[in-house]
Structure formats: C-alpha cells, structure tokens
Design an enzyme around this catalytic site. Structure first.
Site, short mmCIF file in Angstrom:
data_model
loop_
_atom_site.label_atom_id
_atom_site.label_comp_id
_atom_site.label_asym_id
_atom_site.label_seq_id
_atom_site.Cartn_x
_atom_site.Cartn_y
_atom_site.Cartn_z
CE1 TYR A 24 -3.12 -2.92 0.03
CE2 TYR A 24 -3.56 -2.54 2.35
CZ TYR A 24 -3.80 -3.25 1.19
OH TYR A 24 -4.71 -4.28 1.18
N GLY A 43 -19.39 5.82 -2.21
CA GLY A 43 -20.44 6.83 -2.14
C GLY A 43 -21.64 6.54 -3.02
CG HIS A 88 -1.59 -8.83 -0.58
ND1 HIS A 88 -1.01 -7.59 -0.41
CD2 HIS A 88 -2.89 -8.58 -0.87
CE1 HIS A 88 -1.93 -6.65 -0.58
NE2 HIS A 88 -3.07 -7.22 -0.86
N GLY A 132 -17.66 -1.36 -1.66
CA GLY A 132 -17.56 -1.25 -3.11
C GLY A 132 -16.28 -0.63 -3.63
N GLY A 133 -15.37 -0.26 -2.73
CA GLY A 133 -14.11 0.31 -3.17
C GLY A 133 -14.07 1.82 -2.99
#
Length: 285
Positions: A53, A216, A127, A210-211
């Site tokens: 990340y 939103g 991972h 949903g990512g």
C-alpha cells in the site's frame, strides 16, 4: 463497539482498512493520522495494512509506517491488532505485481517487522496467490514464519475454497483468517464466507462498501440499501456493514477510510440491528 474473534484475539466487529491513506488520491499525513485516531476513539481495534500500500517505488511500506506512527501517538494504540500482508508488489507505475516465493515472503515479513516496530506481527496474511509459485510453497513460508515466532497468527487473502482448505492443512489447523473481496456488488466470495463459517475462521471482507471510488454510490446502485438506511435514519454504508455482520459471527468487515467522519460512521454499524425481513431484502438486492 461489539467484538468478534480472530484466532485467540478479540477484536472490534468493524476494522479499519488503511489502504486509502497511502495509494492514489491519498490525503496528507495529518488527515490520515486523524483518521486512525478517530477509529481508535470509536473502539476499532483491528487495522488492515500491507507492504504494497504505497504509490512510488521508493516508498514500499508507506502504509505500515503510517499506521505505526498513528498507533504510537495514541494512548490506545497498544490495544490494536495490526494485520499486514506480503506477496503483492507495486513497481511504482500504478501496476500491481506478484511474488509469492518463500524467499520474498520471508524478506517482506522482516521488512514489515521493522516498519511496524514490533517483535512479532499480530496477523500476517499471504496477499494473493502467485501463479508462478506453487501455493503450498507460499503458505509453507508463512508456516515457517509462524513457527519461528516472527508472526503470531497466519491468514490468507484472495483465496478460493480449495486454497483455504489447503492452507488450513499446511498450517496444521492454525489458519485464522481469510481476506477476500466482498460487497453488495461483488458477492462471488459467498462460498468462501460459508466455508469460513463452517471452519470457524475469520472472514475479512475487503472493499465491503464497493471500493474507494464507488463507496459513495452504494445507495444509488443498490436501492434496497438506500431504502432501509432511510428507514433507520443512517447511511447506506452503515446498513451494508450491518448486513455483513449479520451473515455470520466470523465476518469482520474492514472498510477503507481516509477521513475521520467516514470511519466513525462505519464503526457505528456494530450497533445497527436489522430485521430478518430487511436482511432478506438486502440479500436479494
């Protein structure tokens, strides 16, 4: 905050996915630290990170370092289970690559230990399967890290049912978690969720809303979540997480966040109780 279990550790029913604080579109460090602190203040005791990340090739482990800094500067930081991962890489050009070789996983674990500033990683997860490396070899490396005391608990991510059973066998029954994508728009991990429920292994849905780009839009894309949210006077995102929690006591969602208000809203899903009728409607949505 209600709690659930990962292995022999009690954690908050809602965790924090820290990835949005280190990849594309990430906020400044001040806001990221405030987001982690808001999570801890809301009762969150599970934070998910990974060495991959980051944005640029020269900042591997950016998120791990950020999480470690945030925990060190909060009086409840020592109560958190940090789950990190190895086996995924970001060359710095926006792509994601794989290296599931035992040598890489052991080197990656050592680097994660240094960045997190711990003697043993609370939960270390492979991972993503690497097609170039036999799965048994990758999981075998995780087993060796467990046996050596470099990690306290072992998990896998992005695994299918066969791989879950194989990992459980290789780890001698010590597999404690499976982290797979699962959301209203991505339900193909239902078989893995059911298997984890059967085996008593924690199931950690990643991108449960949903990512980053689509969280939103959850209410507009899935009307039932919006309708039920309105009835309860809460956000569709909170309804979504409560729906997941109701699926099985082994489910521990890890919604991503990069704003304090976002993780506060997610953490409140632990207290939202949905009726059987509402759950059935959401299942069918």
């Amino acid at each position: 905050m209600h709690t659930r279990r990962i292995g022999d550790v009690e954690v908050s029913a809602i965790g924090l996915g820290a990835m949005p604080m280190s990849i594309e579109g990430r906020p400044d460090e001040e806001r990221s630290l405030a987001t982690v602190h808001a999570a801890l203040d809301a009762g969150v005791t599970l934070i998910d990170t990974a060495d991959a990340y980051h944005l640029h090739a020269d900042e591997v482990g950016h998120n791990e370092t950020l999480v470690a800094k945030a925990l060190a500067s909060h009086d409840r930081g020592g109560e958190v289970l940090v789950a990190t991962k190895g086996g995924h890489l970001r060359p710095g050009d926006g792509s994601w690559t794989l290296d599931g070789s035992p040598r890489h996983l052991k080197e990656a674990c050592e680097a994660s230990l240094r960045r997190l500033g711990v003697e043993a990683i609370g939960l270390y997860q492979f991972h993503r399967p690497d097609p170039k490396v036999p799965y048994a070899e990758s999981v075998g490396a995780v087993r060796e890290l467990l046996d050596e005391g470099k990690i306290r608990m072992a998990g896998i991510s992005n695994a299918n049912p066969e791989q879950i059973r194989q990992a459980q066998d290789i780890l001698g029954g010590r597999l404690v978690s499976v982290q797979n994508q699962f959301s209203p728009a991505f339900r193909s991990s239902e078989p893995e969720l059911r298997l984890c429920d059967e085996l008593g292994i924690a199931f950690l849905p990643w991108s449960p809303l949903g990512g980053i780009a689509k969280a939103g839009e959850l209410g507009s894309a899935h009307g039932a979540f919006a309708r039920i949210a309105e009835q309860h006077g809460v956000s569709p995102q909170r309804v979504c997480l409560a729906w997941m929690l109701a699926k099985s006591p082994v489910v521990v969602p890890i919604p991503g966040a990069s704003r304090p208000e976002t993780i506060r809203d997610s953490a409140a899903a632990s207290d939202l109780v949905l009726t059987d009728t509402e759950l059935a409607e959401l299942d069918a949505a």
